[in-house]
Design an enzyme around this catalytic site. Sequence first.
Site, PDB file in Angstrom:
ATOM      1  CD  GLU A 105       4.283  -1.924   2.380  1.00 51.83           C
ATOM      2  OE1 GLU A 105       3.960  -2.862   1.634  1.00 51.83           O
ATOM      3  OE2 GLU A 105       3.810  -0.776   2.276  1.00 51.83           O
ATOM      4  CB  CYS A 135       1.305   0.491  -5.182  1.00 55.84           C
ATOM      5  SG  CYS A 135       2.265  -0.444  -3.971  1.00 55.84           S
TER       6      CYS A 135
END
Length: 668
Positions: A323, A414
């Site tokens: 990521e 998240c």
Amino acid sequence: MRKLCLILFIFCSFFALAQKQDYPIQPVAFTNVKLTDHFWTSRIETNRTVTIPASFARCESTGRVKNFQMAAERKGKFCTTYPFDDTDIYKTIEGASYSLALHPDKKLDAYVDSMITIVGKAQEADGYLYTARTIDPLHVGDWLGTERWVKEQENSHELYNAGHMYEGAVAHFMATGKRNFLNIAIKNADLLVRTFGPGKRHVAPGHEVVEMGLVKMYRVTGKKEYLALAKFFIEERGHKEYNKKSKNPYENGVYWQDDKPVVDQDEAEGHAVRAMYLYSGMADVAALTGDKEFLTAIDKIWNNMVGKKMYVQGSIGAVGDGERFGANYELPNATAYNETCAAIGNVFWNERMFLLHGESKYIDVLEKTLYNGLISGVGLDGKSFFYTNAMQIQDGFNHPDIERERAGWFTCSCCPTNVVRLMPSIPGYIYAQNGNDVFVNLFISGTGNLKVNNKGLQITQQNNYPWDGGLQFTVNPAGSMDMNLKLRIPGWAQNQAVPSDLYSYQTAQNKKVEIKVNGKAVDYIIQNGYAVISKKWKKGDKVEMNLPMDVQRVVANEKLAEDNNKVALQRGPVMYCAEWKDNDGKAANIIIPQNTIFTTAYKPELLNGVTVLTGDVKAVQVDSSGLSISTQNKTLTAIPYYSWANRGKGEMTVWFPQQVKYVELLTK
């Protein structure tokens, strides 16, 4: 409202005593701005009525709440996947608190208190609060060490959890005046002060955010130890022994922004969300301590990111493996990752950079991210989300990191809870102030209430932005007032697609932005990207500014090989894409010749109301035999990028070739 004003007065009075230095420019609190803007009020209301309740419900149904309940009883088995799942409750409380500040709701207020009670019961006697360990400290997952903190520099997320707890607790205290959550946070923060620091335990937090949270705790409590600890955590980076020669970012420290001390870093690197939180924390600490080395470092990092590592719609974090940021100019379309949390972090960081420097280029990036790569992460229904934000979806090409349709939630959720807390805070990004200078950064209808030299000032915006460039501002000072009104002239209205040479307009526009005061055109100077209008203002003064809303063809720097000979479409701050639904089931086959002229039309019934672009283009067609290829005339319909994937699954693209140079054969 009187109670809230009292809380803010107490906070500001205490803050003035506690702080000796801070950001030179101060934002106008979101509680001092009342919106009437359709584009944003509808989203904020959806967040209040749909997203927040759905988030709390999913925290309950997925076991996140149960984890706290089991931790309180000190028995059971951690029942979700990740040790940072605690933060989904903290972030939802934060968003709910912002919402309560704008829209009192007794039922929501009571529910939030019930969640805080559950959280508080899970806290250990010395302040430690981390359900993945507390439930059963003898049987923990691989991400946790057998003792507290021993894997913090990697993946335990103990300090990450604490940071989000602090941000939620401060928001709740500011919104309600209640100390129930704040006291929990103080007890935990005091534990960190006793545990970490010079002569104590040393660690570089594995996932940053505790630094930002500690700064907020310092602002509320005035405890200098919290600010000192935030600085300590930042300065701990780059001192761990890694395998410097390894190309694996997990081994050489790049992934963690930990390969070298922060003052020696000059490139946006590693996990993009962690990076944004680190750079935001560095900005906070630089502002509050005067650390010039931090400031120099984040200036260099910002230039690197905006000049070499940002997508055309404001997204960051190109590489799915980790990521993370890729190398310079590594911005693939078919495999673009672009986590929603990274876009939110990009907004946080650019707001802070503006407060440090007062330059409009930071708000240009913030606005591009906000209107495009951020709100694309939440569906128009308020309860479906993208974790990643694709640049291209093409039939016949599937990749595990690329989401083709929205999901209700994720195992790692998240991003949805980050959206929860971002949405109601948007009014706080509109105005800012430094003495007699009043900055208008975003063009969102509503009324802002400020103080200039202890005199009241009200600014009311009326516009239909981002669809229309006609902006009107009514200035209402309490009395005659000398004030410098600074109106941001967006970079996109000055032939600048982004504040770097990474993207540019194919054809420059030469339209000077006209500004009128009380109906008369005025000459103005541009200072750091702001039109400065200095005068003695009186009640009812009207300012008009008209921004050009031409459709612009954006081209990429030649070093972005994938985008050579391609264009993206922009109108105002909004980036556009073609989606299957409007284009005969395909999007990847569209060619936009250089002579294409676009027309615009507002469609109130489409996607909650959007301006669409149409133009005559070419489309590649394959005959029924699969052996012959030709191009045919067709009409392209392009929609705002943020609105894609709200009508089902299918092709989408942001970049369009201008001519056929080769044909790539894909096989299913």
